[in-house]
Scaffold this active site. Sequence first.
Site, PDB file in Angstrom:
ATOM      1  N   LYS A 126       7.658 -19.287   2.207  1.00 56.48           N
ATOM      2  CA  LYS A 126       9.021 -19.666   2.587  1.00 56.48           C
ATOM      3  C   LYS A 126       9.468 -20.896   1.809  1.00 56.48           C
ATOM      4  O   LYS A 126      10.565 -20.928   1.237  1.00 56.48           O
ATOM      5  CB  LYS A 126       9.065 -19.939   4.096  1.00 56.48           C
TER       6      LYS A 126
ATOM      7  N   ARG B 288      10.020 -25.118  10.354  1.00 57.05           N
ATOM      8  CA  ARG B 288       9.488 -23.752  10.309  1.00 57.05           C
ATOM      9  C   ARG B 288       8.152 -23.692   9.580  1.00 57.05           C
ATOM     10  O   ARG B 288       7.951 -24.395   8.607  1.00 57.05           O
ATOM     11  CB  ARG B 288      10.426 -22.834   9.516  1.00 57.05           C
TER      12      ARG B 288
ATOM     13  N   GLY C 109       6.421 -13.763  12.243  1.00 59.55           N
ATOM     14  CA  GLY C 109       6.379 -14.055  13.674  1.00 59.55           C
ATOM     15  C   GLY C 109       5.047 -14.568  14.174  1.00 59.55           C
ATOM     16  O   GLY C 109       4.868 -14.752  15.368  1.00 59.55           O
TER      17      GLY C 109
ATOM     18  N   MET D 172       3.494 -17.446  13.388  1.00 59.20           N
ATOM     19  CA  MET D 172       3.404 -18.894  13.622  1.00 59.20           C
ATOM     20  C   MET D 172       4.742 -19.400  14.150  1.00 59.20           C
ATOM     21  O   MET D 172       5.631 -18.618  14.407  1.00 59.20           O
ATOM     22  CB  MET D 172       2.980 -19.581  12.340  1.00 59.20           C
TER      23      MET D 172
ATOM     24  N   ARG E 130      12.111 -13.685   0.536  1.00 62.60           N
ATOM     25  CA  ARG E 130      10.722 -13.340   0.244  1.00 62.60           C
ATOM     26  C   ARG E 130      10.698 -11.877  -0.179  1.00 62.60           C
ATOM     27  O   ARG E 130      11.666 -11.138   0.059  1.00 62.60           O
ATOM     28  CB  ARG E 130       9.837 -13.556   1.472  1.00 62.60           C
TER      29      ARG E 130
ATOM     30  N   SER F 150     -24.524  10.635 -10.108  1.00 60.52           N
ATOM     31  CA  SER F 150     -23.405  10.366  -9.205  1.00 60.52           C
ATOM     32  C   SER F 150     -23.887   9.354  -8.160  1.00 60.52           C
ATOM     33  O   SER F 150     -24.871   9.608  -7.459  1.00 60.52           O
ATOM     34  CB  SER F 150     -22.951  11.659  -8.526  1.00 60.52           C
TER      35      SER F 150
ATOM     36  N   CYS G 209     -19.610   9.201  -5.601  1.00 53.15           N
ATOM     37  CA  CYS G 209     -19.110  10.112  -4.568  1.00 53.15           C
ATOM     38  C   CYS G 209     -19.290   9.543  -3.162  1.00 53.15           C
ATOM     39  O   CYS G 209     -19.033  10.231  -2.181  1.00 53.15           O
ATOM     40  CB  CYS G 209     -19.752  11.481  -4.677  1.00 53.15           C
TER      41      CYS G 209
ATOM     42  N   TYR H  32     -15.796   9.004 -13.622  1.00 51.55           N
ATOM     43  CA  TYR H  32     -14.857   9.450 -12.590  1.00 51.55           C
ATOM     44  C   TYR H  32     -15.225   8.843 -11.230  1.00 51.55           C
ATOM     45  O   TYR H  32     -16.349   8.349 -11.034  1.00 51.55           O
ATOM     46  CB  TYR H  32     -14.842  10.993 -12.473  1.00 51.55           C
TER      47      TYR H  32
HETATM   48  C1  PEP Z   1     -23.759   8.833  -0.254  1.00 51.15           C
HETATM   49  O1  PEP Z   1     -24.853   8.555   0.214  1.00 51.15           O
HETATM   50  O2  PEP Z   1     -22.969   8.016  -0.728  1.00 51.15           O
HETATM   51  C2  PEP Z   1     -23.318  10.237  -0.249  1.00 51.15           C
HETATM   52  C3  PEP Z   1     -22.205  10.599  -0.828  1.00 51.15           C
HETATM   53  O3  PEP Z   1     -24.076  11.135   0.449  1.00 51.15           O
HETATM   54  P1  PEP Z   1     -24.035  11.318   2.038  1.00 51.15           P
HETATM   55  O4  PEP Z   1     -22.918  10.470   2.542  1.00 51.15           O
HETATM   56  O5  PEP Z   1     -23.820  12.761   2.271  1.00 51.15           O
HETATM   57  O6  PEP Z   1     -25.389  10.851   2.433  1.00 51.15           O
END
Ligand code: PEP
Length: 944
Positions: A41, A111, A120, A122, A357, A825, A893, A913
Amino acid sequence: MNRQTSQSYVESELDFERPAEKWVYLFSEGDGKNKRLLGGKGAGLCEMTQIGLPVPPGFVITTKACLQYFKKGFQLPDGLTEQVRQAMQQVEKAIGLGFGNADLPLLVSVRSGAAVSMPGMMDTVLNLGINDETVKGLIKRSGDERFAWDSYRRFISLFGSIVLNLDSQYFHDAMEKLKQDRNVKNDIDLTAKDMQELVMIYKGIIGEHYGKSLPQDVYEQLFMAIAAVFASWNGKRAVDYRREFKITPQVADGTATNVQAMVFGNMGEQSATGVAFTRDPGTGENVLFGDYLDRAQGEDIVAGIRTPKPIAEMRQTMPKMYHALMDVRETLERHFKEPQDMEFTIEEGKLYMLQTRKAKMNAAATMRTSVEMTQEGLITKEEALLRIDPNQLTQLMYCQIDPKNTASPIAVGLGASPGAAWGEAVFDADEAEKQGKAGKRVILVREQTKPEDIHGFFASQGILTSVGGKTSHAAVVARGMGKPCVSGAGDIKIDNLNKTATVGDKKIYSGTVITIDGTSGNVWLGQISMVEPEISGNMSTILQWSDEYRRLGIRTNADTPADAEVALKFGAEGIGLCRTERMFNASDRIGLFQEMILADSLEERSAYLRQLMPLQKKDFKEILHVMQGLPVTIRLLDPPLHEFLPSEETLEREIDTLKKCQAAIKNVCELPEILPNGNQQVKSMLTEGEHMLSSIADLQAAELERKQDTLRKIRFLREVNPMLGHRGVRLGITYPEIYEMQVEAILEAAGELIKETVPVHVEIMIPQVCTSQELKRVHSLIMRVERGMKERLGSTVPFSLGTMIEVVRACMRAGTLAQMAEFFSFGTNDLTQATFSFSREDAENKFLPFYTEHKILQDNPFEILDVKGVGRLMAITVEWGRKTRPDLKIGICGEHGGEPSSVEFCHRINLDYVSCSPFRVPVARLAAAQASIKEKRGMIKPFH
Ligand code: PEP
Ligand code: MG
């Protein structure tokens, strides 16, 4: 920590040793870029002053002064009071009034304002500098007695509740009582005399509950108010808000305090106050948007005391002011290159800006403004992408009311925050929190919300209020959180005491299911059907632009064709993890799978596996078909086998029941021997039923034996630490027939599709690998299956073999594993568990909340990738793996693959990826683009 009251400030002794730190900056001198020091502010006020916008004069007391205030045990820092007095003289000079001057009194607002907006959360005190003397000067200066007394009573109630820590209800009730006595509906209908009487009543409240009278010395008022604003930084509301929104000291540390000459929106006919956005925060449309109230002060709008008018009406009622506001709007957007949320006051036909803001917008509005501001030439494509919080995209994944819905709404309010939600009505925030934590879907229903309701917002699916506009507290906070909100549904009469609401002849009780649509403002009784979101329009433009910039590929974790289809719609470029175990849980095969696990011999197990094979093959075929040649990483069975079996408790209970039945039948059969001679009738019935009873007994004995056998096997399979036990590749090696069946199903599914000219791209992934010997064994198992297939069918299919990296040893042996694995992965769920030795099943509901709350850990590592530990292991793995195999494909993953800061880290260690759940795919696309842009701009560097 308790909020400090009047004793909390002590004027410091003079420091003769060294010049005091500069705590105070006039708006004309503060650096508007330094939000950390001046708060958002304060920085905005400095910036607006310095670009020539009409801002009432004032000054900022820095966030550092706030921190020092806590450090000194709730005392204002040395030199601060002196600097405030000097700055006040400059303000007096600029405006031609005197602070505490009985003839021409200067009143100020005090303020809060931290580096990031915490709406809101503070405290604010208005009209400070008014007392029994200056009120007379104000009457003279304004020529408006009612206005002066109104200002005085407003001051006392704010000072009383915020600085003296009294319950604001005392003041509210006194006002309501007076309105009732005078038989008027609105505060605006009270006369000057009424206001004067209220001042007396309010002073009485202070005397009674505070024990001392209201301070008359204006500097005493000011220093007490500054201390109270500082203290509000550690008030419960503010602390809860910071925790929820992860506002760490690195983001904002302490609040600044802004002291500014008051201008009065409640002085005369040509006065008003309002809140406006330079673009519509609900839709992003390029129109001035907001509310204003005639003859009112700012807090009236936010508190929803009177329903304000839409800003467009100002064009007719105050055309000059409307155009002045339009000019300000253009100047601000050109300067800040962001839509702004501004507060203004019109005092007797002159416009003043009180705040600007960055506007908080929902995701749809953010998308639209990003696209349109780029098209208008206001920002570049890169800036358009960087300004969007990727997590916001999930807001657009919210459900909408099914267009085919024909049910009539019971009420219509304002569509204050888009999206639809259903849940059980709850009438207070504590109840919402309680029910929400118990896993219930709730809608918080209130007349209007207050900042202290914030915990109820977090727990609710949506918010419904009967009073207030699109800029009321409920609307602003809900939009910030991306939760659906309907505000100002005036037909709903809420009875807080009895926790019910009435709309015409319909009643809503606590627990009644209702549906709200924050887009149209409609409210229904019951649960209305909803439809899944689509990517289109501006979001699709933003995601296309993201794809132009990102280097990371985006895949999805999908176990079913339906999941895969959703992910494709959201832009997934492949499946990074298909968990095959989920397929076994389907109702048509879980029985077979259980029989397979419980089989007594290899032959028996193989027979069940042969029955399961075509079912698995069908699953793989469907999923590969949906993906049409995009890579599909299929992971062989991972979890321990007993996860598929009934629990020991269930079996024990059933066995117990069967035994009791057995005993009962036996007793019934013995009945004829016990019965007295005369009871021939019962005897003959039992003789007739004997045959049936003995059949039941036989069936039951067989079932009992079967269950006892199953229980024995389950007990045999039981492990103390199943997550570290007989699972993953260890299972595949000790029961090779299971992996053989799965590989055969995969290769045959792919082979059949190729014959049907459907393109396929198969990747087989092995879980839990920690040594290259494991990988070698599975490799030769796969070769065996492949040879068999060639012999049977005359052909095989191309596939690649890779391993998950989710065990610390696998990281350390990355160079060797890469000799056999064509891809890695990262399973960061397990890798996080393994690195911390925190059980992923238990940590999050045991000690992790405490750890994050007390900053033992900055974040929950199962949500946000721990760069320093897990991340370091990943970086080493990438380096060593690619040393062996330079073209090694590497992805992630674990759940982190859809979390923006973790995606950025994956970019920095040069993964190929990320793979995440279908609904996170858009988030990952944008986060990956931002990482590329940030790297290009030198904002982040590769991680080594
Ligand atoms: C992991 O362990 O990150 C994974 C993808 O396998 P899971 O969650 O199935 O053990
Ligand atoms: Mg895992």
